[in-house]
Design a protein around this motif. Sequence first.
Motif, PDB file in Angstrom:
ATOM      1  N   LYS A 159      46.999  43.451 161.447  1.00 31.26           N
ATOM      2  CA  LYS A 159      47.027  43.136 162.871  1.00 31.26           C
ATOM      3  C   LYS A 159      47.879  41.889 163.113  1.00 31.26           C
ATOM      4  CE  LYS A 159      43.917  42.029 166.726  1.00 31.26           C
ATOM      5  NZ  LYS A 159      42.498  41.797 167.119  1.00 31.26           N
ATOM      6  N   ARG A 160      48.558  41.866 164.236  1.00 29.61           N
ATOM      7  CA  ARG A 160      49.396  40.721 164.607  1.00 29.61           C
ATOM      8  C   ARG A 160      48.673  39.875 165.655  1.00 29.61           C
ATOM      9  NH1 ARG A 160      55.508  43.359 165.284  1.00 29.61           N
ATOM     10  NH2 ARG A 160      55.765  43.975 163.075  1.00 29.61           N
ATOM     11  N   ILE A 161      48.630  38.583 165.408  1.00 24.72           N
ATOM     12  CA  ILE A 161      48.063  37.635 166.357  1.00 24.72           C
ATOM     13  C   ILE A 161      49.209  36.780 166.898  1.00 24.72           C
ATOM     14  CG2 ILE A 161      46.417  35.774 166.721  1.00 24.72           C
ATOM     15  CD1 ILE A 161      45.153  38.445 165.994  1.00 24.72           C
ATOM     16  N   TYR A 162      49.492  36.911 168.192  1.00 25.65           N
ATOM     17  CA  TYR A 162      50.606  36.187 168.797  1.00 25.65           C
ATOM     18  C   TYR A 162      50.143  34.792 169.215  1.00 25.65           C
ATOM     19  CZ  TYR A 162      53.394  40.380 168.544  1.00 25.65           C
ATOM     20  OH  TYR A 162      54.101  41.467 168.072  1.00 25.65           O
ATOM     21  N   LEU A 163      50.952  33.807 168.919  1.00 25.43           N
ATOM     22  CA  LEU A 163      50.555  32.409 169.025  1.00 25.43           C
ATOM     23  C   LEU A 163      51.049  31.764 170.309  1.00 25.43           C
ATOM     24  CD1 LEU A 163      51.442  31.312 165.372  1.00 25.43           C
ATOM     25  CD2 LEU A 163      49.253  32.167 166.230  1.00 25.43           C
ATOM     26  N   ASP A 164      50.226  30.889 170.851  1.00 22.77           N
ATOM     27  CA  ASP A 164      50.619  30.021 171.967  1.00 22.77           C
ATOM     28  C   ASP A 164      50.875  28.642 171.362  1.00 22.77           C
ATOM     29  OD1 ASP A 164      51.097  28.697 174.285  1.00 22.77           O
ATOM     30  OD2 ASP A 164      49.047  28.808 175.052  1.00 22.77           O
ATOM     31  N   ILE A 165      52.132  28.340 171.098  1.00 21.23           N
ATOM     32  CA  ILE A 165      52.500  27.128 170.362  1.00 21.23           C
ATOM     33  C   ILE A 165      52.866  26.029 171.351  1.00 21.23           C
ATOM     34  CG2 ILE A 165      54.069  26.138 168.652  1.00 21.23           C
ATOM     35  CD1 ILE A 165      54.439  28.952 167.542  1.00 21.23           C
ATOM     36  N   GLN A 166      52.106  24.937 171.317  1.00 22.01           N
ATOM     37  CA  GLN A 166      52.396  23.782 172.155  1.00 22.01           C
ATOM     38  C   GLN A 166      52.015  22.515 171.399  1.00 22.01           C
ATOM     39  OE1 GLN A 166      51.301  23.852 176.375  1.00 22.01           O
ATOM     40  NE2 GLN A 166      50.542  25.945 176.108  1.00 22.01           N
ATOM     41  N   SER A 167      52.665  21.434 171.745  1.00 24.32           N
ATOM     42  CA  SER A 167      52.253  20.143 171.206  1.00 24.32           C
ATOM     43  C   SER A 167      50.946  19.730 171.865  1.00 24.32           C
ATOM     44  CB  SER A 167      53.323  19.084 171.474  1.00 24.32           C
ATOM     45  OG  SER A 167      54.527  19.424 170.828  1.00 24.32           O
ATOM     46  N   SER A 168      50.064  19.136 171.076  1.00 24.46           N
ATOM     47  CA  SER A 168      48.786  18.688 171.626  1.00 24.46           C
ATOM     48  C   SER A 168      49.004  17.449 172.488  1.00 24.46           C
ATOM     49  CB  SER A 168      47.817  18.370 170.481  1.00 24.46           C
ATOM     50  OG  SER A 168      48.356  17.375 169.624  1.00 24.46           O
ATOM     51  N   PRO A 169      48.172  17.260 173.510  1.00 25.00           N
ATOM     52  CA  PRO A 169      48.305  16.078 174.385  1.00 25.00           C
ATOM     53  C   PRO A 169      48.292  14.777 173.587  1.00 25.00           C
ATOM     54  CG  PRO A 169      46.775  17.655 175.326  1.00 25.00           C
ATOM     55  CD  PRO A 169      47.102  18.160 173.945  1.00 25.00           C
ATOM     56  N   GLU A 170      49.031  13.817 174.097  1.00 27.27           N
ATOM     57  CA  GLU A 170      49.246  12.509 173.492  1.00 27.27           C
ATOM     58  C   GLU A 170      50.049  12.591 172.195  1.00 27.27           C
ATOM     59  OE1 GLU A 170      45.718  10.244 173.060  1.00 27.27           O
ATOM     60  OE2 GLU A 170      45.059  10.507 175.146  1.00 27.27           O
ATOM     61  N   ASN A 171      50.558  13.764 171.888  1.00 29.28           N
ATOM     62  CA  ASN A 171      51.396  13.905 170.702  1.00 29.28           C
ATOM     63  C   ASN A 171      52.546  14.841 171.032  1.00 29.28           C
ATOM     64  OD1 ASN A 171      52.241  13.593 168.033  1.00 29.28           O
ATOM     65  ND2 ASN A 171      51.063  15.373 167.336  1.00 29.28           N
ATOM     66  N   VAL A 172      53.200  14.542 172.153  1.00 33.09           N
ATOM     67  CA  VAL A 172      54.205  15.463 172.669  1.00 33.09           C
ATOM     68  C   VAL A 172      55.626  14.912 172.553  1.00 33.09           C
ATOM     69  CG1 VAL A 172      52.609  16.564 174.254  1.00 33.09           C
ATOM     70  CG2 VAL A 172      53.873  14.543 174.999  1.00 33.09           C
ATOM     71  N   ALA A 173      55.799  13.873 171.768  1.00 31.44           N
ATOM     72  CA  ALA A 173      57.142  13.327 171.627  1.00 31.44           C
ATOM     73  C   ALA A 173      58.044  14.277 170.855  1.00 31.44           C
ATOM     74  CB  ALA A 173      57.089  11.966 170.932  1.00 31.44           C
ATOM     75  N   TYR A 174      57.453  15.028 169.930  1.00 30.77           N
ATOM     76  CA  TYR A 174      58.237  15.949 169.115  1.00 30.77           C
ATOM     77  C   TYR A 174      57.512  17.288 169.041  1.00 30.77           C
ATOM     78  CZ  TYR A 174      60.585  11.675 167.688  1.00 30.77           C
ATOM     79  OH  TYR A 174      61.269  10.494 167.698  1.00 30.77           O
ATOM     80  N   PRO A 175      58.261  18.376 168.908  1.00 33.65           N
ATOM     81  CA  PRO A 175      57.614  19.690 168.814  1.00 33.65           C
ATOM     82  C   PRO A 175      56.911  19.857 167.477  1.00 33.65           C
ATOM     83  CG  PRO A 175      59.968  19.894 168.457  1.00 33.65           C
ATOM     84  CD  PRO A 175      59.734  18.475 168.874  1.00 33.65           C
TER      85      PRO A 175
END
Length: 739
Positions: free
Chosen positions: A165-181
């Motif tokens: 099975k394929r699980i599609y990801l929601d990739i985001q930087s966590s808050p307060e750590n968004v300077a870099y991906p």
Amino acid sequence: MATSAYFPKNTRQNGHHRARLSISNALPVYASSSSTAVQEKYATRAQQYPWFIRVSLRIPGLPRPRIRIYFINPRRLHHFATTRFGRKRGSLFLYPPTLVHRREDLQRIWHWELASGHYPSRQRVPEQLRLKNVPENPALPPRRTTGSTQAQGHYATETKGTGSKRIYLDIQSSPENVAYPPRPVPGSVADLDIVMDHCDFSEKKFVRDCLEVLRVGAGLDNGKRVRRGRMDDWKYIYIEQPDNMTTHVARGLDEDVPVYADSLITPPADDGSPDSGLTKKWGAEWEPSPIQLPPPIKYTPASLAPARCDEEHPRIFHMFWTGTFTDKPYLAILSFLFTQNTGMHIVGEYPADAVCRPQFWLWINPGPAASVPNPDAVHDMYAQLKSNPWASPFLHPRFKDIIHFKMWNTTEQLDGVPELKDEWRSRDLFNSGGDVFSVPSQLKESLTTFTENATAKPTQSKVDELVNRTGSKSLSSYDRLSVILSDMARFILCHRFGGIYLDADTIFLRDWEELWGWKGAFAYRWSRLEKYNTAVLHLNKNSALGKFLFRTALKNNMDFHPMTVSQYTKEAYLEGLLMRLPDALFDSAWLITEDHQHMRPPQPFLTAFEQFFDTPSTDSAAPQALGFEGFYRGAFSYHFHNSWWKPFDPARNWPDLGPRFSEGERIARRLSRASSAAKQRHAQGIRYADSAPAGDDDDDEDTVEDDRRDLDWATVLKRIFESYVRGERPNMYGEMLRW
């Protein structure tokens, strides 16, 4: 150098360059300016061919002079047709068929690649293959709706998913750590079917929109996301859950037998011909059938063991280079360090449970393409690299596990391909799109009889100047043979060693983790044409597809030009096995340079390839203001199409890597200043020596007044990558290089 290339023409009056159609080449050619290096794989000769050929006929019995009759020149017509319309199938006179494999072997190739997990796609299998039963596909999950495993029509056009099975990801930087991906999830995979849905030029998709989906889906819009609402349709990165895999995945794959059985091979058609509908190459025999293939590779999801390097699918980036090491491979390697997950931020030994580290293999052809290396070539290569300021930094022990310099030996490499070793000596080695470049007979003889003890070298006076070129130093001295050799080398390297080949005029723009997870072979689209550009090529190690390509190329006189490879796969109905990705992923400026999508261009708006090096003054504020983050964000790489002789940083044309590499910088500064002084004197009509002695100003401190006011994109990217190596900033994922 090794790349795809084109020819320049017209320039707009407003500072932007408009691509205009040219009839000077056998391939579609588009414009740049007079300073561009953009030219097709070999220099054109079309303008030398007249439109008409004059034939004189003498009428018997008449004393009158010969009658002159004019016929249209088929060679000029050939060049005109291909530059206007591309290489189209259907013109048998101009493009004879290339096929040498029977249908049952084409079916076997498909079954082998499917069983090995090399087709993780939902795209349909061509009906012309006449597959009898629906084949199993361990790289696809089962369908949600259950149905018959038999072909719904006369022949199968679907595959039966038996994978996890394929699980599609929601990739985001966590808050307060968004300077870099964030780094990609180890073992994640890019669903290239979804990428095609958003990026396919044939479906009128815009490069601008494609890049937005690519960066949002990968979390590269860290801290800058302005889109609101559900984005499920933009999720294209997934991980596989091995627990959901069915028993079909392992069946037949652990045994020493092929998974294709005779029951899967379509019997002869009603007319008694199993190959009806296929057009065999004229004058050639069918390849012996059945095709001999090794047992399929057992498919293993990338998420099952992301820390283990897969021997069947190694993470190796290959590049090919001819001539003196310059700032071009230098920047390619720097961009590799800046973007890929090499572990340079980890102090000490690389952890055994960390992600599999990608490697960069630079293959160096030490002399002209049609030359034989001497027995001391490897020693000489490393001596030259050590003394070259652009190359010597990468010999530092810190890079020993990820950067490797390899010696290219044409004879050794060809003999290392089982499909070629017994027959390649009877073919032309420099064949590009049907245009054969001959080399002197004594040179070819020495090349084909080369041994490790060979020392003989042809004298310069006996070898044509074209054969002697080592790299392209100007538009007029383009090294055609090295480019043609690289067309072949990329297929050899991927087939023998596995990995991904990239042209040396390539800059990495993001981590390729998700592309490594996609086990299928791919190249990318030739701009607006439905052909391949193999400037990026992923071909699996010792694959059935690779065997097909080499045997077909061998029967077609060793022609590996991407246009010809496109014909090989199309005639054999194997295009699906070598996926043609949108050029937005690797070559985001190409469509714009050919006057497409000007109404909604991506960022930056480069209308000609040389604007990467010479950014128009009206747009030159963007590079400094936006930096790396504003350069085709979302694309995996950028292909600047040659310009080998144009420096990335004219004002600071030397490696600027800090005190650790100061000696090489000092040498390069001196050479750069001597070259600049020589050019200035030449412009003033003053006689000068080839080189100037070092002065006392070698160690002068730089001042900002010495720099250029407007910095081009090439300059800004070079300086950003160098600042990472100097330890002044982290890489694109926020990781500092630790020495």
